[in-house]
Scaffold this active site. Sequence first.
Site, PDB file in Angstrom:
ATOM      1  N   ASN A   9       0.869  -1.187   0.000  1.00  0.00           N
ATOM      2  CA  ASN A   9       0.000   0.000   0.000  1.00  0.00           C
ATOM      3  C   ASN A   9       0.902   1.231   0.000  1.00  0.00           C
ATOM      4  O   ASN A   9       1.517   1.546   1.010  1.00  0.00           O
ATOM      5  CB  ASN A   9      -0.880  -0.057   1.261  1.00  0.00           C
ATOM      6  CG  ASN A   9      -1.645   1.230   1.487  1.00  0.00           C
ATOM      7  OD1 ASN A   9      -1.762   2.072   0.589  1.00  0.00           O
ATOM      8  ND2 ASN A   9      -2.171   1.390   2.693  1.00  0.00           N
ATOM      9  N   LYS A  11       0.119   4.274  -0.201  1.00  0.00           N
ATOM     10  CA  LYS A  11      -0.501   5.450   0.441  1.00  0.00           C
ATOM     11  C   LYS A  11      -0.302   6.680  -0.455  1.00  0.00           C
ATOM     12  O   LYS A  11      -0.291   6.548  -1.675  1.00  0.00           O
ATOM     13  CB  LYS A  11       0.062   5.647   1.855  1.00  0.00           C
ATOM     14  CG  LYS A  11      -0.059   4.363   2.680  1.00  0.00           C
ATOM     15  CD  LYS A  11       0.201   4.547   4.137  1.00  0.00           C
ATOM     16  CE  LYS A  11       0.085   3.197   4.833  1.00  0.00           C
ATOM     17  NZ  LYS A  11       0.192   3.291   6.278  1.00  0.00           N
ATOM     18  N   HIS A  97      -9.297   0.996   5.293  1.00  0.00           N
ATOM     19  CA  HIS A  97      -7.953   1.149   5.867  1.00  0.00           C
ATOM     20  C   HIS A  97      -8.040   2.086   7.080  1.00  0.00           C
ATOM     21  O   HIS A  97      -8.846   3.022   7.096  1.00  0.00           O
ATOM     22  CB  HIS A  97      -6.983   1.723   4.823  1.00  0.00           C
ATOM     23  CG  HIS A  97      -5.574   1.744   5.330  1.00  0.00           C
ATOM     24  ND1 HIS A  97      -5.095   2.771   6.110  1.00  0.00           N
ATOM     25  CD2 HIS A  97      -4.570   0.841   5.228  1.00  0.00           C
ATOM     26  CE1 HIS A  97      -3.844   2.492   6.453  1.00  0.00           C
ATOM     27  NE2 HIS A  97      -3.509   1.328   5.927  1.00  0.00           N
ATOM     28  N   GLU A  99      -6.394   4.513   8.060  1.00  0.00           N
ATOM     29  CA  GLU A  99      -6.277   5.957   7.800  1.00  0.00           C
ATOM     30  C   GLU A  99      -7.584   6.522   7.237  1.00  0.00           C
ATOM     31  O   GLU A  99      -7.931   7.676   7.475  1.00  0.00           O
ATOM     32  CB  GLU A  99      -5.078   6.223   6.885  1.00  0.00           C
ATOM     33  CG  GLU A  99      -3.773   6.074   7.668  1.00  0.00           C
ATOM     34  CD  GLU A  99      -2.640   5.408   6.913  1.00  0.00           C
ATOM     35  OE1 GLU A  99      -2.625   5.437   5.680  1.00  0.00           O
ATOM     36  OE2 GLU A  99      -1.752   4.838   7.596  1.00  0.00           O
ATOM     37  N   GLU A 169      -4.725  -5.008  10.977  1.00  0.00           N
ATOM     38  CA  GLU A 169      -3.686  -3.988  11.128  1.00  0.00           C
ATOM     39  C   GLU A 169      -3.919  -3.223  12.434  1.00  0.00           C
ATOM     40  O   GLU A 169      -4.722  -2.278  12.464  1.00  0.00           O
ATOM     41  CB  GLU A 169      -3.741  -3.004   9.952  1.00  0.00           C
ATOM     42  CG  GLU A 169      -3.517  -3.657   8.608  1.00  0.00           C
ATOM     43  CD  GLU A 169      -3.060  -2.627   7.574  1.00  0.00           C
ATOM     44  OE1 GLU A 169      -1.923  -2.743   7.110  1.00  0.00           O
ATOM     45  OE2 GLU A 169      -3.833  -1.708   7.269  1.00  0.00           O
ATOM     46  N   GLY A 175       2.970   2.324  10.649  1.00  0.00           N
ATOM     47  CA  GLY A 175       3.875   3.445  10.426  1.00  0.00           C
ATOM     48  C   GLY A 175       4.643   3.872  11.668  1.00  0.00           C
ATOM     49  O   GLY A 175       5.265   4.928  11.696  1.00  0.00           O
ATOM     50  N   SER A 215       3.988  -1.988  10.189  1.00  0.00           N
ATOM     51  CA  SER A 215       5.448  -2.000  10.282  1.00  0.00           C
ATOM     52  C   SER A 215       6.074  -3.338   9.880  1.00  0.00           C
ATOM     53  O   SER A 215       7.054  -3.778  10.479  1.00  0.00           O
ATOM     54  CB  SER A 215       5.911  -1.577  11.686  1.00  0.00           C
ATOM     55  OG  SER A 215       5.474  -0.256  11.953  1.00  0.00           O
TER      56      SER A 215
END
Length: 253
Positions: A9, A11, A97, A99, A169, A175, A215
């Site tokens: 991904n 992003k 996701h 985010e 996730e 991240g 990560s």
Amino acid sequence: MRKPFAAGNWKMNTDSKSSVELAGAIKEGAADIAGNQVDVALIPPFVYIPGVVSAVGGSQVAVGGQDVYFEKEGAFTGEISPAMLKDVGCSYVLCGHSERRHVLGESDEIVNKKLKASITGGLLPILCVGEKIEQREAEQTEQVVKQQLVKGLEGVSEDMAEAVTIAYEPVWAIGTGLTATKEQAQEVHAFIRSELAAIYSQETAENIRIQYGGSVKAANAAELMGQKDIDGVLVGGASLKADEFMGIIKGAF
Ligand code: PGA
């Protein structure tokens, strides 16, 4: 047997040149990997999808969208339909996701609509679920993940569910450089599979792939994917470097 599935991904990263270069390097790196060993997908920003699709053309590397809207067409400024993603060569799409959920405020209801529209539109959605750090500390991980799963899959028949990949996730691992330990991840993956069995059947639950994300890097991918219920990885930062992502893909088999 569930085939491992590694997805990158990207992003909101890369540009027209670097996206094509990165895709080309992954295509080259994956050339000697047999298609039955692992599924690989690249998930670039919308505007770079056509370039990435042509860069990986003729290879087993698939392409996906980072998001999608649930309507077919019309006055939805800024949105992209499942048919548009298919039209430019996508086979996968991320739904929910973290985010999108936590930065853009997407609800379980919206995620569910997107997931259903994606399947109906012929895409293979990756439904992302995961708890925040305060929810883990309050021992609400299973409750949070269960709600995201149950609401995300509402109205998705057992047949339709075969198109779905789940990505676990944990938000605190995305991240941040903090990866869930293989034991922490396996525990939640096993829980997700038992919930899928409760929603559908044991057989369907055994067929649905569950990726881990947060990560992931070449150094930890193999041990994560070595866990019984971890069938692949959804990779952010480390998928932006061809060598690192290739190292992750090779950790799948
Ligand atoms: P990360 O992102 O690998 O950079 O933690 C994972 C994701 O958000 O899919």
